[in-house]
Design an enzyme around this catalytic site. Structure first.
Site, PDB file in Angstrom:
ATOM      1  N   TYR A 140       0.849  -1.194   0.000  1.00  0.00           N
ATOM      2  CA  TYR A 140       0.000   0.000   0.000  1.00  0.00           C
ATOM      3  C   TYR A 140       0.882   1.241   0.000  1.00  0.00           C
ATOM      4  O   TYR A 140       1.921   1.273   0.646  1.00  0.00           O
ATOM      5  CB  TYR A 140      -0.917   0.005   1.230  1.00  0.00           C
ATOM      6  CG  TYR A 140      -2.014  -1.047   1.165  1.00  0.00           C
ATOM      7  CD1 TYR A 140      -1.746  -2.367   1.485  1.00  0.00           C
ATOM      8  CD2 TYR A 140      -3.298  -0.708   0.763  1.00  0.00           C
ATOM      9  CE1 TYR A 140      -2.746  -3.333   1.411  1.00  0.00           C
ATOM     10  CE2 TYR A 140      -4.305  -1.658   0.691  1.00  0.00           C
ATOM     11  CZ  TYR A 140      -4.023  -2.973   1.010  1.00  0.00           C
ATOM     12  OH  TYR A 140      -5.017  -3.925   0.939  1.00  0.00           O
ATOM     13  N   GLU A 141       0.451   2.273  -0.719  1.00  0.00           N
ATOM     14  CA  GLU A 141       1.290   3.463  -0.857  1.00  0.00           C
ATOM     15  C   GLU A 141       1.522   4.159   0.474  1.00  0.00           C
ATOM     16  O   GLU A 141       2.418   4.984   0.600  1.00  0.00           O
ATOM     17  CB  GLU A 141       0.698   4.437  -1.880  1.00  0.00           C
ATOM     18  CG  GLU A 141      -0.610   5.044  -1.429  1.00  0.00           C
ATOM     19  CD  GLU A 141      -1.283   5.883  -2.509  1.00  0.00           C
ATOM     20  OE1 GLU A 141      -1.021   5.683  -3.689  1.00  0.00           O
ATOM     21  OE2 GLU A 141      -2.099   6.749  -2.129  1.00  0.00           O
ATOM     22  N   SER A 142       0.731   3.797   1.478  1.00  0.00           N
ATOM     23  CA  SER A 142       0.963   4.347   2.814  1.00  0.00           C
ATOM     24  C   SER A 142       2.257   3.819   3.416  1.00  0.00           C
ATOM     25  O   SER A 142       2.684   4.281   4.472  1.00  0.00           O
ATOM     26  CB  SER A 142      -0.209   3.992   3.731  1.00  0.00           C
ATOM     27  OG  SER A 142      -0.491   2.605   3.678  1.00  0.00           O
TER      28      SER A 142
END
Lengths: 272, 238, 272, 238
Positions: free
Chosen positions: B47-49
């Site tokens: 996830y880009e988080s």
């Protein structure tokens, strides 16, 4: 003045943002990869005249109504990047360099902000760059600080560290402030050493309605409710009146939320 | 089972075990979580988080949820994820939603109308990162010309080499790929839909593959998995 | 072939270096910020024809006799940087970029290797750069790996992560290999995910005579003894014969060291 | 108490409480550890190995020792330390040894003789990072012209602005600073040594400060602290 309230979904410094609204600050440039509800509220309150960002959504819910309205009516200016470009701007700031190199795709964004390339002096390859972002003030919210201002986080850090290291001044709110030396060990997750932090305030639930891993959950109901509140400009002002201008400080805001709500967020969701 | 659910299941089937997938918010997130619980238990969800190899116990509502972190292999600063994993090509497939798409797979998730005087201001790029995508099939969304290119598709002449660029597009009407010229082709129809419907709902004439397939109905295991996921949401899903 | 044995003082992959000597490899380009004893031994064994480095000392003791001799006699070529330049070369490699920008002081080193500047496209400032370093193979030694090749370290990491991320192929030796999932939690200190690692071997005491935090201490006596061994080219060859060529593998090397020595290193120093 | 010990004590006195000091290997390491145990308990000792605010229980033999890590505030990857703390000016003072120095404070720790055909090949730069320095005082080492500039001193015309560049040099004979032109000046004499001795042992005529001071003898507390540190070394120090 350029402000960066840091944190990706997690540990968003809402209490600090609300206080900026209460103080009726104006003409701020608000920077955040993900403006989230905190900037939607600040925009609705007229705090900002420019937003620097990369994703202006209500995470998992939809769009940001006040932001949309402000952009669609030209009330605020925007300076828009991709996430990678945004964090690269912070990396440059954190490293004390005026630009950062990255491989950035050719999108239409490039027509709307300065987007220069440099030529690699070793391979001749053309590499994209972004300019450094150096906020005047970055605010972070952390689970724990110690009396020396050392800041500790767990869970998602997003762009918190780079946003703080890039800033001229770092302010922190912390769920709790512990005695000096409480976390001395190389295995603890230091976000930032105290000598890099100008001031720390103890602000329990300072990230509500976002969350603090290990302490309290995200107030998903509020994230979902926000769309209806903010879509209607008048309703939105009434909400600000009641919840922000109408509370003297964050303690009053929490008191208004009620202990039952806070307990529920601390317990987590019952069906897990 | 609504059309979003069927889209989610159809796209879950496109993910393969052991792939490293960058999971976008919305339907992609549901689809990846279905795949991981069915045929792709070793799917590496990124996830880009900053989360690498998430193992969420609940269906995450957003890509920054705590459940993504709890059993994850690692949580990186966003900058490291982008520069050390995405920029260097160590992520096999990106999986995104979008508001508009054109025949080359260019995506728009930024704005409807002119950028400087938008009719609808959307969320913008975020980490939009480019391989498969996902959207309801309407004439507005399948547009001959985009209002804004957020994520670039295939270059004007020919498809991206080496499997780069957009690979599959899943809508409520069908599943689409790209030919060697980089033009979108209809590969399969969603249950209960026809090729004519697709033409009616697209802003240009999308050609059909020689062997146009039929997307199989969701199996009972797929349906159960999806419902089990929804039941982890606050209020037990919608 | 370009090799990087990673680790700053800590977790140096000595067992891997010794095995390269046993296999009588030649013509390697050896890269390491701090060549340390491991490269001194490899240079003495004729493994290298070039060394890329930034500090060629015996840490806390003095110089590296075999390295000195090889440089002073022109037996090996060198490519020398400052520490910051060296790690910046790895950062570029790890990010998949051909160069890295940094503020680098004007030293005489710049006369001996390509050292170009780029002009910042936003400020006009001239910024130093270094070219990416992309080792063919980076070897790391870690305290723990799991069956999926995920690598975990504690203590000093130095340039380990960047050296691994920059490499085409990553090989790991681990003190111990644990079942899959043993360390699943965001708080554990992952060095590298398994999908970035080509192969892992279980090699207890694989960093001897350097150390593995939490497991065994540095063999300081050997670091001090090395000066006398390596200063004399013949003595040095006899040492290699006895300890490296003369042992079939790392188990035999450890057996030769003796259990008593290993126990002492595991216990740590008695006066603490 | 040998001359290295007296050098270590004299330079420890130059460090102030709450300063952030980048500690080099050798005498600087001993000096910083003395200062921290005496007048500068809040000295933030930073090591190029990535350690921030070390609190070693033992005297570290090298800058990569485990004792530096145990109670440290943080251990960073080297790259982060250099780029986020050193490059951005958040470290107040660097504290290094060197093989040679000239009148502008240029340091050589790379090579004696020509670089390509060295007489003595030294360790090289490492993180050599430039403010105070430390070396035995001989004509070879106090050289009118260096064989190699590893760490740059004051620029040819004038001293560095803003206190940058070399600040103090401590040898077994004296303590030195730099005047407003960036030229080395003798500020103080080590116990038992004279200005004439310094001139005898330097490759150029080092001027003396108008008020030439005397470095006070090590106090009994300083001597005890040093011995206590040595006693933590394997074998109880030399």
């Amino acid at each position: 003045m350029t402000i960066y309230l840091a944190g990706f979904s997690h540990l968003i410094p809402f209490a600090a943002g609300h206080e900026l609204i209460r103080q009726r600050r104006q003409h701020l440039t608000l920077c955040r990869a993900t403006p989230d509800l905190v900037y939607d509220q600040m925009i609705a309150a007229g705090v900002a005249n420019r937003v620097v960002f990369s994703y202006a959504g209500n995470p998992g819910v939809g769009l940001l109504p006040a932001f949309r309205r402000a952009v669609e009516t030209g009330q605020i200016a925007i300076d828009e990047y991709t996430h990678f470009e945004m964090v690269a701007r912070l990396e440059a700031g954190a490293a004390g360099l005026p630009f950062w190199p990255l491989r950035s795709p050719a999108t239409d964004l490039a027509s709307y902000h300065a987007h220069h390339t440099v030529v690699c002096p070793y391979t001749g390859e053309e590499i994209s760059t972004v300019p450094a972002l150096v906020p005047d003030v970055t605010v972070v919210h952390v689970q724990a600080a110690d009396e020396q201002g050392n800041l500790y986080v767990e869970g998602l850090v997003g762009e918190m560290r780079e946003a703080a290291l890039a800033a001229r001044i770092v302010l922190a709110t912390a769920e709790k402030i512990y005695p000096a030396g409480s976390f001395r060990s190389a295995r603890s997750s230091l976000l930032l050493p105290g000598f890099r932090v100008s001031a720390v305030a103890a602000v329990p639930f300072g990230a509500h309605p976002s969350y603090a891993a290990g302490l309290y959950e995200r107030d998903s109901a509020f994230y979902q409710a926000w769309t209806a509140i903010a879509r209607d400009a008048e309703y939105c002002q009434r909400w600000l009146e009641e919840w922000i201008y109408g509370t003297e400080n964050h303690q009053e805001y929490l008191a208004k939320l009620g202990q039952q709500k806070l307990d529920m967020l601390q317990m987590g969701e019952p069906h897990e | 089972m609504n059309s979003r659910d069927i889209m989610a299941i159809a796209s879950a089937r496109l993910l393969q075990d052991h792939q490293r997938v960058l999971v976008g918010v919305g339907t992609p997130n549901i689809a990846a979580n279905i795949a991981k619980r069915l045929h792709a238990p070793n799917l590496v969800m990124i996830y880009e988080s900053g989360v690498i190899d998430a193992m969420p116990k609940k269906l995450p509502l957003s890509i920054g949820d705590g459940t993504l972190v709890d059993e994850a292999l690692a949580v990186l600063p966003m900058g490291e994820l982008f520069s050390h994993y995405l920029q260097t090509g160590w992520i096999d497939i990106g999986f995104l939603g979008a508001a508009q798409i054109d025949s080359r797979g260019n995506l728009n998730s930024t704005v409807i109308g002119p950028y400087t005087h938008p009719k609808v201001r959307l969320a913008g790029s975020g980490g939009a990162a480019d391989i498969a995508c996902h959207l309801p099939h309407t004439r507005d969304r399948f547009a001959p010309r985009l209002d804004f290119i957020t994520s670039p598709g295939h270059p004007r002449h020919g498809a991206h080499p080496d499997g780069r660029g957009p690979w599959r597009v899943v809508t409520d009407l069908g599943v689409f790929g790209f030919d060697e010229c980089g033009e979108m082709v209809c590969l399969a129809l969603m249950p209960g839909h026809t090729y004519e419907e697709i033409l009616d709902h697209s802003g240009w004439q999308i050609p059909r593959a020689a062997a146009l397939e039929q997307v199989p109905e969701p199996s009972s295991r797929e349906v159960q998995t999806l419902h089990a996921l929804y039941s982890t949401l606050p209020g037990g899903g919608k």
